[in-house]
Design an enzyme around this catalytic site. Sequence first.
Site, PDB file in Angstrom:
ATOM      1  N   ASP A 299      -4.505   5.003  -2.713  1.00 12.05           N
ATOM      2  CA  ASP A 299      -3.709   4.902  -2.210  1.00 12.05           C
ATOM      3  C   ASP A 299      -2.338   5.590  -3.092  1.00 12.05           C
ATOM      4  OD1 ASP A 299      -1.191   3.761  -0.466  1.00 12.05           O
ATOM      5  OD2 ASP A 299      -1.006   2.079  -0.582  1.00 12.05           O
ATOM      6  N   TRP A 300      -1.153   5.768  -1.752  1.00 13.03           N
ATOM      7  CA  TRP A 300      -0.268   7.311  -2.635  1.00 13.03           C
ATOM      8  C   TRP A 300       0.269   7.174  -3.207  1.00 13.03           C
ATOM      9  CZ3 TRP A 300      -3.392   7.527   0.472  1.00 13.03           C
ATOM     10  CH2 TRP A 300      -3.607   9.228   1.825  1.00 13.03           C
TER      11      TRP A 300
END
Length: 884
Positions: A299-300
Site C-alpha cells: 500500500d502507498w
Amino acid sequence: MRALYAAGWLLISTVSMTTANRHRQVIGRNHLNHHHRSQRELAYSPPSYPSPWMDPKAAEWQNAYAKAKAFVSKLTLLEKVNLTTGVGWASEQCVGNTGSVPRLGLRGLCLHDSPLGIRGSDYNSAFPSGQTTAATFDRILMYRRGYAMGKEAKGKGINVLLGPVAGPLGRMPAAGRNWEGFSPDPVLTGVGMAETIKGIQDAGVVACAKHLIGNEQEHFRQAGEDYGFNITEALSSNIDDKTMHELYLWPFVDAVRAGVGSVMCAYTQVNNSYSCQNSYLLNYLLKNELGFQGFVMSDWQAQHAGVSAAVAGLDMSMPGDTTFNTGVSFWGANLTLAVLNGTVPRYRIDDMAMRIMAAFFKVHPDIHLDPVNFSFWTRQTYGPLHWRAGDGYQQVNFHVDVREDHHLLIREIAAKGTVLLKNTGGLPLKKPKFIAVIGDDAGPNPNGPNSCDDRGCNNGTLAMGWGSGTANFPYLITPDAALQARALRDGTRYESVLTNYALEKTETLVSQANATAIVFVNANSGEGYTRVDGNMGDRKNLTLWGNGDDLIKNVSSWCSNTIVVIHSTGPVLLTDWYNSPNITAILWAGLPGQESGNSLVDVLYGDVNPAGRTPFTWGATRESYGVDVMYKPNNDDGAPQQDFDEGVFIDYRYFDREDTPVIYEFGHGLSYTTFNYSNLKIEKHNAEPYKPTTGKTTPAPTFGQDDAYGYTGSEKYLFPPSPFRRITDYIYPYLNSTDPHEASLDPHYGQTAEQFLPPGALRADEQPLLRASGQHQPGGNPGLWDVLYTITADITNMGSVTGDEVPQLYVSLGGPQDPKVVLRGFDRLREIGPGETRQFMARLTRRDLSNWDPVLQDWVVGGHKKTVFVGKSSRKLELSAELP
C-alpha cells in the site's frame, strides 16, 4: 541520489522459532484486551523463509510464465529493479507508476484506484460500491461490473486496477472503508472478489486484491496520521490461526483461485509484524499455502524496510518513495546495491520481476501498451508530465470517454442491490396523487457532485463514500430529480424540501391530504486521511447523519404514509422508529453510484421488483455487534493492540451465538411478491479421499543477462551520461558511485547477510510443500474443491407479479465452537413468473464442510453432525436436512 539503508533496516522479527509446533503456538494464541500492554504480552508472527518462487506448472499461469521468462531473461539487474520500484508520488500520471524498460519497448506500468471506478479522471463512470453490489447476491452482475470497470481502466491506459477489496472484511460496522468491500460474510465476499477479478482481468487489466490482511479500521492504521494521539507504530491486528483461515483469509483464497495478478499488503501490522514485511503472511500463507503466483505490492507508504521486505515476500514498492515527495526509496538504487552485495539473493529479484511480468502477460498479449491518456494530478488539458517536479509541460489529459453504455449496468446493479427492508403496503407506488420528498439526501450538492476532493464531504445525496476508493461522477442523478421526472410523467403533484432542518415547512407540506412522504437520510464514512464532520474515516456512531433520526420521527408523526430511504456505508440504528405504523416502507439503497435516483425510482414504482438482500446485520444497538472500532490506543509501548478475540463470530454469527434479537438479519430482503420453498433434496457424491500435498518445489531459478552480480565496481550501474536528464525526486535504479560504501548511507553497510537476515532467507534450494497447499494449483489443496453434495430445492412464485428470488444455503458444521449456521451458497433466480417453479441448486465442497486444524495445519471435515438449510435469510430457514 545515494542508496539508502541498502543492507539494514530489517524491522522484522528474527525469532528463531521455525518448527510447525512453534508456528501453531504463536499464530494460534489469543490475547485479552487490556488498556495497558507490556511488551512481553504482545502477539507476534513467526518467520517463514525463503520467499517462495513461481511455479512454472501452476494451473492457468503456464503461458504467462513462459512469456515472462522470455522477457525477464533479457533484462539487466537495473531493469529488474526498475520494474519493482515505483517512480515516486506524483512523479508520473497515475497514483502509482513503475519504472520502464525502454530498451525492450515496455513503458512504466500505470497502477490506479479505485474499486468502483477510475479515481480523479474524467469521462469515466461511477459504479455502485462493492457493498451495494454484494446486496444483489448476483454473480453475473458482479462479473459484469468488474468487466466494465476493467474496460474503462484499459481505455485510460491503466494496467493495474487497485481493487477489489476483501480487507476490511467488515468486522466492525462503524469501520470507515467497509463499503469498498462486499460483506462481513467471507463466502459472499469471496464470490464478489472472484467474479470481479475475472471481469477486470478478462478486460485486459491486472486486478489487485486488497488489503492483506486485518486492516479492519482507519484509526491508527498509520503512525503518521493524526488521530489526536501520539502513536509510534501502526495498529496490530492480532488474529489467531483458525480465525485467519476460516474468516479473513477465506476471500483471498477465492481471489487467488480466480487468478488474481496482484495483492496489496496493508498499512497495519498482523501479530506485530508489518503486513508488507510479514514473512508468515506473505511467504507462508499467501505464496506457499495458497500458491499465489502474482506479485505483492505495498500500500502507498506501507513499506517500512528494504532488504527485509524483499526477503519477506514484497515484490513491488508503491509509490516508491519512503514518504511522499521525498525522492528517497527503500528500493530503487538501494535494491540494486542489495542484490549486488548479496543481501537480497539473486533469485529473489528475478522472482519479483517474473511475478510482475507474468501477471502482466496473463491479461495482455504483448508488451505494447497504449499510452496513459489522463493525469490524476490535474483536470486541465495541459500540465507537467512529472507533476511533483513541475517538469515536462505537455498535454497530459486527452479527455477520452470510456463510459460506453455502462450507465445501464450501473442502474441495473443499483436497483437490484436496493434492499426492501420493510413494506406494509406503501410500495410499489402507482401514480400517487401527491409526493412530498424530504431531506438533504434527496438533493444535489450545491457545489457540484465532485466539488469535494475524493468525495470528502456529506452535502446532498450520498452515492459513494470518501477516500481513495472513489471516482469522479460524470453526472449524478439525484432522487429528487428522478422522482420529479416520474411524477411529471404520471401527473402526480410533487414538492420537495431538500434540507433536514426546515421542520415547520416540512410539517406544513407532509401533513396535507393525500401526501406520500419519502424521507431521505444517510450515514457516511471513508478513508482515514480525510475527516468529515469529525468522523476520522471510521464513523463515530451508528446513527444517521444530519439529525436524520429526528427527521424521520417527525415526518412519520405528521404523515401516515411515510417511506424511508437510507443511503449508507453500512448498518445504522433503526430501533427508535422502524416499527412505527406510519412508516409503511424502508429501503436501504447503499451507495448506488451515478444512476442513484433512476435506480431508486425503478424500485419504488415496481419497474424492478426488489430482490436485494442485506449483506450485513441490522442490530438494535451499537453494543449488540460485540466488537467496535478502537478509538483510543491501548498500548503505551508502541503499536495499539487490537485482539480479534471473538474469532469467527462477527456479524450474524455473533448475533446467533448470543441469541440476540436483530432488527433485520443478514440476507433479509422483501419483494412485491411471495415465494414458497419446498422439496429439499440432497445428492451425495463419491469424491476421492482428501490427499495432503507432498513433495518439494524445484530449486529457485534465475534469469537475465547480467553477469556482474556480486561485483559493485562496474560503471554499468551508475547513472547514464548526458543526454540523460534526471527528474527531481524521481526514483531510479542507478547508483551514484562505484564504491559501495560511498553509494550507501547505511551505517551498518559491510555486514554479511548472514549477520542480520533471518535463518533461511537466502536459501534457493528445493523446499517442502505444505500439506494444505496445492501442487501446481493456486488456491490451496485441490481436494478442497471436490464436490461432496449437491443441494436442490424448489422455489415457487405464489404472488401475482414476476420477480427475482435469492435462495441462500447455510450449513451447521455441528461443532461446539462453530457458528450456528454459515452461508455456503446462494443464487439469484431471475424473473420467476406468477405460479412458476424454479429449481435452486448449490454444491457443497469439502472446503465448505471443513474446519481449520491449527495443529495439523490443514483443513479437516469434523465428525460432528452437519445440517443444511435453505431459506430466505440467515434467520428464515424454511428447509433443512441432515447431511448423510
